[in-house]
Design a protein around this motif. Structure first.
Motif, PDB file in Angstrom:
ATOM      1  N   ALA A  52       0.815  -1.381  -0.490  1.00 18.58           N
ATOM      2  CA  ALA A  52       0.390  -0.003   0.326  1.00 18.58           C
ATOM      3  C   ALA A  52       1.050   0.780   0.197  1.00 18.58           C
ATOM      4  O   ALA A  52       1.834   1.114   0.580  1.00 18.58           O
ATOM      5  N   SER A  53       0.862   2.053  -1.292  1.00 21.94           N
ATOM      6  CA  SER A  53       1.353   3.244  -0.988  1.00 21.94           C
ATOM      7  C   SER A  53       1.057   4.447  -1.366  1.00 21.94           C
ATOM      8  O   SER A  53      -0.201   4.497  -2.449  1.00 21.94           O
ATOM      9  N   GLY A  54       1.397   5.797  -1.797  1.00 21.51           N
ATOM     10  CA  GLY A  54       1.025   6.631  -2.397  1.00 21.51           C
ATOM     11  C   GLY A  54       1.056   6.561  -3.595  1.00 21.51           C
ATOM     12  O   GLY A  54       0.828   7.446  -3.891  1.00 21.51           O
ATOM     13  N   LYS A  55       2.519   6.217  -3.829  1.00 20.79           N
ATOM     14  CA  LYS A  55       2.848   6.531  -5.205  1.00 20.79           C
ATOM     15  C   LYS A  55       2.855   4.877  -5.980  1.00 20.79           C
ATOM     16  O   LYS A  55       3.418   4.051  -5.189  1.00 20.79           O
ATOM     17  N   PRO A  56       2.810   4.597  -7.207  1.00 17.13           N
ATOM     18  CA  PRO A  56       2.562   2.971  -7.838  1.00 17.13           C
ATOM     19  C   PRO A  56       4.308   2.668  -7.660  1.00 17.13           C
ATOM     20  O   PRO A  56       5.190   3.115  -7.555  1.00 17.13           O
ATOM     21  N   PHE A  57       3.964   1.440  -7.426  1.00 16.83           N
ATOM     22  CA  PHE A  57       5.366   1.052  -7.072  1.00 16.83           C
ATOM     23  C   PHE A  57       5.403  -0.570  -8.496  1.00 16.83           C
ATOM     24  O   PHE A  57       4.534  -1.064  -9.101  1.00 16.83           O
ATOM     25  N   LYS A  58       6.564  -0.833  -9.051  1.00 13.90           N
ATOM     26  CA  LYS A  58       6.821  -1.654 -10.163  1.00 13.90           C
ATOM     27  C   LYS A  58       7.771  -2.304 -10.169  1.00 13.90           C
ATOM     28  O   LYS A  58       8.841  -1.794  -9.762  1.00 13.90           O
ATOM     29  N   PHE A  59       8.317  -3.690 -10.722  1.00 13.12           N
ATOM     30  CA  PHE A  59       9.726  -4.714 -10.677  1.00 13.12           C
ATOM     31  C   PHE A  59      10.196  -3.382 -11.700  1.00 13.12           C
ATOM     32  O   PHE A  59       9.977  -3.808 -12.456  1.00 13.12           O
TER      33      PHE A  59
END
Length: 591
Positions: free
Chosen positions: A252-259
């Motif tokens: 869960a985060s304010g901005k997206p994550f990606k591999f």
């Protein structure tokens, strides 16, 4: 924007039975709370932020780090690391005979030599294993034997490797598969990002490591890294945890994550879009929306009668079809509808028109049915023209040259909710461990994240979010598709209460949900108990009705002028760590 579309959109389902619409308020109780104070032999190994760690992310990840660690496998057992590099444990059985914290392990390295070191971090992998970082970039795995036994066994180091830039451990677990023991660990770093000219100049990386016993029966102490996966994002995650058996990851985060990398190799940006274009067929249905409702038109074979139509509607799903055939529309809505105010009619015996009333008026849906590609969204002309006009005026080249002309330059405050792309609001994403793709995305929107807590060692950590005035605790269940995030408990009005506490540093709750607690940077601890049925009958004078639920609030003031560095709750006690003391507050008697 493609990021949101890559995965299904899910919503968190609130369990109405866990809400208390008649909750009155907290009453301040002056019942004394027993507080015990332990003086520490050496100070806590606090690492203060340096001048080059100036962003909000540095503060959130390292400045607000919780230096007190609680062992989910053993009751009332907490750990911290002191300036002499010792891992110390306090296990409470009797409050009146607390004793001193005892040393269970000493970190071998000399920490003062590393100039960009972070605080040492500790994570409980299982009932007999612990992961430890010294803050200089080394990761150790320690076999602890059963920590609850009073055997006072020293911990044994079975893996110790330098794995790059300094990090903190944010989650870990272990499992045995086909006879092989594997430890999964999630590490967080904040790295300088030269390419980020507009932002803070830093990015956040999460490294997911698998460390496996490769020695087999003969060398059961031989552990090696068997997989390294790296994700990048632009904000420190509120919550990040590995699923049991390492089958996935939830963030869960304010901005997206990606591999971005696996085993040192960059991941190719996959270009899936052209494939979908070739497969485009005539849509089975068309849909439109306004702020209040949705209209769906389904094409039917000519001459269809009303009796042939099968129609099932619930708050969060729709199933429409013709008797004896596969459904034409089936699945979960992007959001909720009001079933009472929704209707359908058959038009000209060849199309079905469904009108759905949105439960949450004003919110625009990204899709009608989650993940369904067989329908087409039609924007009405007025809407299309308005959006087109907004966009051209946002992107016009000569915007600043003559702002007095026709339209003033756009100001972010004037944009409506639907103009703001999903990246701007927090989301909860579930990534698949093998494909590394996002499989579920929940837009958390305005639900402020409050805290993370381990409720049961056999489950993933819970997270607590603000919903209106309340705080709701969510328990992830990775293996339950229909119940991936369960609403486990509600803390009445806590969302509202915590917002008024300007100096709050940590918040948490008891594993049995009997109370929630907040603590300020200095001295004060606030305890909010769940309502308990009142034995004598109280009346609310204003409304002339019986009050059955009164909840107690208590305030504890610690005898210390040092900043609070750690805060943890068990069912019976709160533990508060400052640089020189460990306080134990007795909240509940044995249940």
């Amino acid at each position: 924007f493609h990021y949101e579309m890559a995965a299904s959109n899910y919503s968190l389902k609130v369990n109405r039975q866990l809400l208390d619409p008649s909750f009155e308020s907290y009453r301040l109780s002056l019942d004394p709370l027993p507080i015990y104070k332990i003086e520490l032999d050496a100070g806590v190994a606090e690492v203060k932020l340096r001048d080059n760690q100036y962003t909000l992310d540095h503060v959130r990840a390292f400045g607000m780090y919780n230096y007190l660690h609680i062992d989910p496998w053993y009751e009332d057992s907490v750990y911290y690391i002191d300036q002499m590099n010792r891992v110390l444990n306090l296990t409470v059985t009797l409050d009146t005979a607390l004793g001193k914290p005892r040393e269970v392990f000493r970190i071998p390295s000399d920490l003062s030599t590393c100039e960009n070191r972070l605080c040492a971090s500790l994570s409980f992998v299982s009932s007999t294993w612990v992961a430890l970082s010294d803050g200089t970039g080394k990761l150790c795995l320690l076999r602890t034997s059963k920590r609850g036994d009073s055997a006072h066994a020293k911990w044994e180091m079975l893996f110790n490797q330098d794995i790059g830039e300094p990090f903190i451990i944010i989650n870990s677990l272990s499992y045995v598969s086909t006879g092989t023991h594997t430890v999964e660990a999630l590490l967080l770093r904040i790295e300088k990002d030269e390419s980020d000219v507009k932002g803070s100049g830093f990015s956040v990386s999460l490294e997911w490591l698998s460390i496996t016993n490769t020695g087999g029966q003969e060398q059961e102490t031989k552990y090696e890294i068997t997989k390294r996966r790296i994700l990048h994002g632009k904000s420190v995650p509120h919550y990040a945890a590995i699923e049991p058996k390492g089958e996935g990851l939830m963030i869960a985060s304010g901005k997206p994550f990606k591999f971005t990398q696996v085993d040192g190799k960059p991941l190719e940006e996959d270009d899936e879009k052209p494939m979908e274009v070739e497969e485009k067929t005539v849509p089975i249905y068309y849909w439109q929306q306004t702020a209040e409702d949705l209209t769906v038109t389904v094409r039917l074979p000519e001459g269809t009668t009303k009796e042939a139509i099968e129609f099932k509607l619930s708050m969060d799903s729709l199933n429409v079809g013709l008797r004896g055939y596969a459904p034409l529309i089936k699945g979960q809505f992007s959001s909720l509808v009001d079933t009472e105010a929704s209707t359908w009619i058959l038009k000209d015996d060849k199309s079905l028109e469904i009108t759905l009333q949105k439960k949450d008026e004003g919110a625009m849906w990204p899709e009608l049915i989650i993940g369904d590609q067989r329908g087409e969204f039609i924007m009405d002309q007025a809407q299309a023209a308005l959006i087109h006009e907004r966009l051209t005026h946002l992107t016009s080249e000569d915007l600043a040259t003559d702002p007095g002309k026709d339209k003033p330059p756009c100001n972010a405050q004037e944009l409506e909710d639907c103009d703001i792309f999903p990246e701007d609001s927090s989301s909860l994403t579930r990534f698949d461990g093998s494909s590394l793709k996002a499989t579920h995305v929940v837009n958390l929107g305005s639900h402020q994240y409050l805290f993370t807590v381990d409720v049961s060692p056999s489950e993933m950590p819970c997270f607590c979010l603000r919903h209106d005035v309340d705080a709701l605790l969510w328990q992830p269940h990775a293996n339950e598709q229909d119940n991936m995030w369960e609403h486990a408990a509600t803390f009445n009005a806590l969302g509202y209460v915590q917002a008024s506490k300007r100096d709050k540093k940590f918040s948490t709750c008891a594993p049995n949900y009997s109370y929630a607690a907040l603590c300020e940077c200095l001295r004060r601890v606030f305890i909010y108990r769940q309502p308990s049925p009142v034995s004598t009958v109280l009346y609310n004078r204003k409304q002339g009705r019986q009050v059955g639920q009164v909840a107690k609030q208590q305030v504890a003031s610690l005898d210390s002028s040092d900043t609070v560095l750690g805060f943890r709750a068990t069912n019976e006690r709160l533990f508060v760590l400052t640089s020189k003391n460990l306080f134990v507050i007795k909240v509940n008697n044995e249940q």
